[in-house]
Each structure stands twice: as structure tokens, then as C-alpha cells.
Design a protein around this motif. Structure first.
Motif, PDB file in Angstrom:
ATOM      1  N   ILE A  19     -83.757 -37.033   0.109  1.00  0.00           N
ATOM      2  CA  ILE A  19     -82.639 -37.860   0.548  1.00  0.00           C
ATOM      3  C   ILE A  19     -83.172 -39.070   1.305  1.00  0.00           C
ATOM      4  O   ILE A  19     -84.316 -39.086   1.746  1.00  0.00           O
ATOM      5  N   ALA A  20     -82.324 -40.056   1.445  1.00  0.00           N
ATOM      6  CA  ALA A  20     -82.653 -41.257   2.223  1.00  0.00           C
ATOM      7  C   ALA A  20     -81.478 -41.521   3.162  1.00  0.00           C
ATOM      8  O   ALA A  20     -80.647 -42.390   2.897  1.00  0.00           O
ATOM      9  N   PRO A  21     -81.381 -40.756   4.270  1.00  0.00           N
ATOM     10  CA  PRO A  21     -80.245 -40.930   5.165  1.00  0.00           C
ATOM     11  C   PRO A  21     -80.339 -42.153   6.062  1.00  0.00           C
ATOM     12  O   PRO A  21     -79.408 -42.463   6.794  1.00  0.00           O
ATOM     13  N   ALA A  22     -81.447 -42.866   5.970  1.00  0.00           N
ATOM     14  CA  ALA A  22     -81.650 -44.064   6.800  1.00  0.00           C
ATOM     15  C   ALA A  22     -81.988 -45.222   5.864  1.00  0.00           C
ATOM     16  O   ALA A  22     -81.170 -45.625   5.056  1.00  0.00           O
ATOM     17  N   GLY A  23     -83.206 -45.732   5.969  1.00  0.00           N
ATOM     18  CA  GLY A  23     -83.615 -46.874   5.165  1.00  0.00           C
ATOM     19  C   GLY A  23     -83.954 -46.508   3.736  1.00  0.00           C
ATOM     20  O   GLY A  23     -84.169 -45.343   3.407  1.00  0.00           O
ATOM     21  N   PRO A  24     -84.010 -47.510   2.871  1.00  0.00           N
ATOM     22  CA  PRO A  24     -84.325 -47.256   1.458  1.00  0.00           C
ATOM     23  C   PRO A  24     -85.812 -46.970   1.274  1.00  0.00           C
ATOM     24  O   PRO A  24     -86.656 -47.513   1.992  1.00  0.00           O
ATOM     25  N   PRO A  25     -86.140 -46.127   0.308  1.00  0.00           N
ATOM     26  CA  PRO A  25     -87.554 -45.909   0.010  1.00  0.00           C
ATOM     27  C   PRO A  25     -88.162 -47.165  -0.609  1.00  0.00           C
ATOM     28  O   PRO A  25     -87.439 -47.982  -1.180  1.00  0.00           O
ATOM     29  N   ARG A  26     -89.437 -47.299  -0.470  1.00  0.00           N
ATOM     30  CA  ARG A  26     -90.111 -48.426  -1.122  1.00  0.00           C
ATOM     31  C   ARG A  26     -89.988 -48.240  -2.637  1.00  0.00           C
ATOM     32  O   ARG A  26     -90.300 -47.166  -3.152  1.00  0.00           O
ATOM     33  N   PRO A  27     -89.535 -49.272  -3.346  1.00  0.00           N
ATOM     34  CA  PRO A  27     -89.306 -49.120  -4.794  1.00  0.00           C
ATOM     35  C   PRO A  27     -90.547 -48.654  -5.553  1.00  0.00           C
ATOM     36  O   PRO A  27     -90.436 -47.892  -6.507  1.00  0.00           O
ATOM     37  N   GLU A  28     -91.717 -49.072  -5.108  1.00  0.00           N
ATOM     38  CA  GLU A  28     -92.935 -48.687  -5.820  1.00  0.00           C
ATOM     39  C   GLU A  28     -93.321 -47.231  -5.578  1.00  0.00           C
ATOM     40  O   GLU A  28     -94.095 -46.655  -6.335  1.00  0.00           O
ATOM     41  N   CYS A  84     -86.698 -35.986   3.787  1.00  0.00           N
ATOM     42  CA  CYS A  84     -86.281 -37.386   3.877  1.00  0.00           C
ATOM     43  C   CYS A  84     -87.404 -38.274   3.356  1.00  0.00           C
ATOM     44  O   CYS A  84     -88.579 -38.013   3.612  1.00  0.00           O
ATOM     45  N   LEU A  85     -87.034 -39.311   2.627  1.00  0.00           N
ATOM     46  CA  LEU A  85     -88.032 -40.200   2.036  1.00  0.00           C
ATOM     47  C   LEU A  85     -88.651 -41.152   3.041  1.00  0.00           C
ATOM     48  O   LEU A  85     -89.822 -41.489   2.951  1.00  0.00           O
ATOM     49  N   ARG A  86     -87.845 -41.598   4.010  1.00  0.00           N
ATOM     50  CA  ARG A  86     -88.360 -42.500   5.042  1.00  0.00           C
ATOM     51  C   ARG A  86     -87.347 -42.594   6.172  1.00  0.00           C
ATOM     52  O   ARG A  86     -86.216 -42.147   6.040  1.00  0.00           O
ATOM     53  N   GLY A  87     -87.765 -43.182   7.256  1.00  0.00           N
ATOM     54  CA  GLY A  87     -86.883 -43.395   8.395  1.00  0.00           C
ATOM     55  C   GLY A  87     -86.322 -44.797   8.345  1.00  0.00           C
ATOM     56  O   GLY A  87     -85.851 -45.257   7.317  1.00  0.00           O
ATOM     57  N   GLY A  88     -86.393 -45.489   9.457  1.00  0.00           N
ATOM     58  CA  GLY A  88     -85.862 -46.849   9.531  1.00  0.00           C
ATOM     59  C   GLY A  88     -84.687 -46.900  10.474  1.00  0.00           C
ATOM     60  O   GLY A  88     -84.839 -46.730  11.671  1.00  0.00           O
ATOM     61  N   PRO A 135     -94.559 -36.129   8.302  1.00  0.00           N
ATOM     62  CA  PRO A 135     -94.628 -37.325   7.451  1.00  0.00           C
ATOM     63  C   PRO A 135     -93.694 -37.238   6.252  1.00  0.00           C
ATOM     64  O   PRO A 135     -93.366 -36.148   5.790  1.00  0.00           O
ATOM     65  N   MET A 136     -93.310 -38.415   5.770  1.00  0.00           N
ATOM     66  CA  MET A 136     -92.376 -38.506   4.648  1.00  0.00           C
ATOM     67  C   MET A 136     -93.037 -39.242   3.487  1.00  0.00           C
ATOM     68  O   MET A 136     -93.925 -40.066   3.694  1.00  0.00           O
ATOM     69  N   PRO A 137     -92.595 -38.976   2.257  1.00  0.00           N
ATOM     70  CA  PRO A 137     -93.260 -39.565   1.088  1.00  0.00           C
ATOM     71  C   PRO A 137     -93.332 -41.082   1.069  1.00  0.00           C
ATOM     72  O   PRO A 137     -94.404 -41.656   0.885  1.00  0.00           O
ATOM     73  N   SER A 138     -92.214 -41.759   1.233  1.00  0.00           N
ATOM     74  CA  SER A 138     -92.217 -43.208   1.077  1.00  0.00           C
ATOM     75  C   SER A 138     -92.871 -43.922   2.245  1.00  0.00           C
ATOM     76  O   SER A 138     -93.374 -45.037   2.091  1.00  0.00           O
ATOM     77  N   SER A 139     -92.890 -43.286   3.408  1.00  0.00           N
ATOM     78  CA  SER A 139     -93.483 -43.913   4.589  1.00  0.00           C
ATOM     79  C   SER A 139     -94.967 -43.625   4.712  1.00  0.00           C
ATOM     80  O   SER A 139     -95.722 -44.471   5.160  1.00  0.00           O
ATOM     81  N   ASP A 140     -95.372 -42.418   4.370  1.00  0.00           N
ATOM     82  CA  ASP A 140     -96.720 -41.972   4.722  1.00  0.00           C
ATOM     83  C   ASP A 140     -97.481 -41.298   3.599  1.00  0.00           C
ATOM     84  O   ASP A 140     -98.629 -41.627   3.342  1.00  0.00           O
TER      85      ASP A 140
END
Length: 182
Positions: A19-28, A84-88, A135-140
Motif C-alpha cells: 500500500i501507499a498510504p502516504a506519498g507515491p512510490p518512485r515510478p521506477e 507500505c511502499l514509502r513514507g512522505g 525499511p520500505m521497498p520504494s524508499s530503501d
């Protein structure tokens, strides 16, 4: 007698809702996340709002869609954990509308994340429900230097976590060991 498990081990092949309950994941990174989980023995279920569109460039989707994904992930009987995929920014915008009754009906479902996700972790802690500040996938985890963190996190998910167990940092210099005492 052994201390009870704080976080039970996830079974091989367990499904993690992303899920992405905050910021969007990096598209790449988004297309690479399922393969990351599968490489560590888990299945990925991407919830609808993770793909956007990001209405304000700093939210993964509108508040209703992000909240719906959180609720759907908890309600889904096939999902063992919610990652979660990332924070923000954005969790505070949905916090007061989270169905805590739904969360309580799934007391063994684990939430994983940090940063803005800490507000969700605080809510779960208040409810006596499991979470992992990790850590989360899109962030770390998909970053070039994220390999040791990914190995440590997925090993921990396979092993579970006992009360008062000490965790060492995955990378040298990343921080001191912490005692978890609930």
C-alpha cells in the motif's frame, strides 16, 4: 518457557499487500517490488492506489483511495502482512477515518513501514496490534545500498520476533541495536 512471539514468523509464500498510504512510490521502483518480495519467498499484492495518479504529487492517491486500500488489505483473508511502499506525507489525513474495529478483527496482521507510516504504527501500538518500524521497498530496499537491509528485513519476517529480542543494525554504522520491550 519461551517468551511469546511479538511478531509471528510469516509462512513461506505469504502474501504481503503493498500500500501507499502516504506519498507515491518512485515510478521506477514500483514494477520491481513484486520480484523483490518473490526473491525472498513472499507473494506481492499491489493495492490499486499504489499506481496513482498522485493528485498533488506528494500523495499516492486521494485520501479515500489510500484509506480504502488500507482497509482492503486488512480485510483480505489472503493477506498476511501489509507493507507500505514509502513514507512522505499523508497518513495524518486519513488517521481519524481508519476503521479500528476492522484492524482489531485481524490481530495478527503485521504492518511494515516507517517515516510518515509512524502515525499508523502509533495507532496500531495503541490498539495492541503488531507493526514493524522497518525499511520500505520504494524508499530503501530497492536502492543500490538497500541489499543488506532487504536481507535483514525478510529474514526477520521469516523468523518472527520474540519479546525483548535485540535487533542489530543491518549495515555497519546504521545505528545501535535496539531492545524491543512491550
Amino acid at each position: 518457557m519461551d517468551d511469546p512471539m511479538l511478531i509471528p514468523a510469516l509462512p513461506p509464500g505469504a502474501t504481503l499487500a503493498l500500500i501507499a498510504p502516504a506519498g507515491p512510490p518512485r515510478p521506477e521502483t514500483l514494477p520491481r517490488v513484486p520480484a523483490l518480495l518473490e526473491a525472498h519467498g513472499f507473494q506481492a499484492k499491489l493495492m490499486p492506489s499504489v499506481a496513482g495518479p498522485a493528485p498533488l504529487n506528494y500523495l499516492a492517491a486521494d485520501d479515500e483511495r489510500r484509506l480504502a486500500d488500507l482497509h482492503a488489505a486488512y480485510a483480505d483473508p489472503e493477506v498476511t502482512a501489509v507493507m507500505c511502499l514509502r513514507g512522505g506525507y499523508g497518513c495524518a489525513r486519513i488517521l481519524d477515518r481508519i476503521d479500528t474495529g476492522l484492524l482489531r478483527r485481524h490481530p495478527h496482521k503485521l504492518l511494515i513501514g516507517y517515516s510518515d507510516i509512524s502515525s499508523l504504527i502509533g495507532l496500531l501500538d495503541h490498539l495492541g496490534l503488531p507493526s514493524l518500524h522497518a525499511p520500505m521497498p520504494s524508499s530503501d530496499l530497492l536502492a543500490p545500498e538497500g541489499g543488506p537491509d532487504a536481507l535483514a528485513l525478510f529474514a526477520r519476517l521469516r523468523q518472527g520476533l520474540r519479546r525483548r529480542e535485540r535487533l542489530a543494525a543491518a549495515q555497519a554504522g546504521a545505528g545501535a541495536a535496539q531492545a524491543l520491550d512491550r
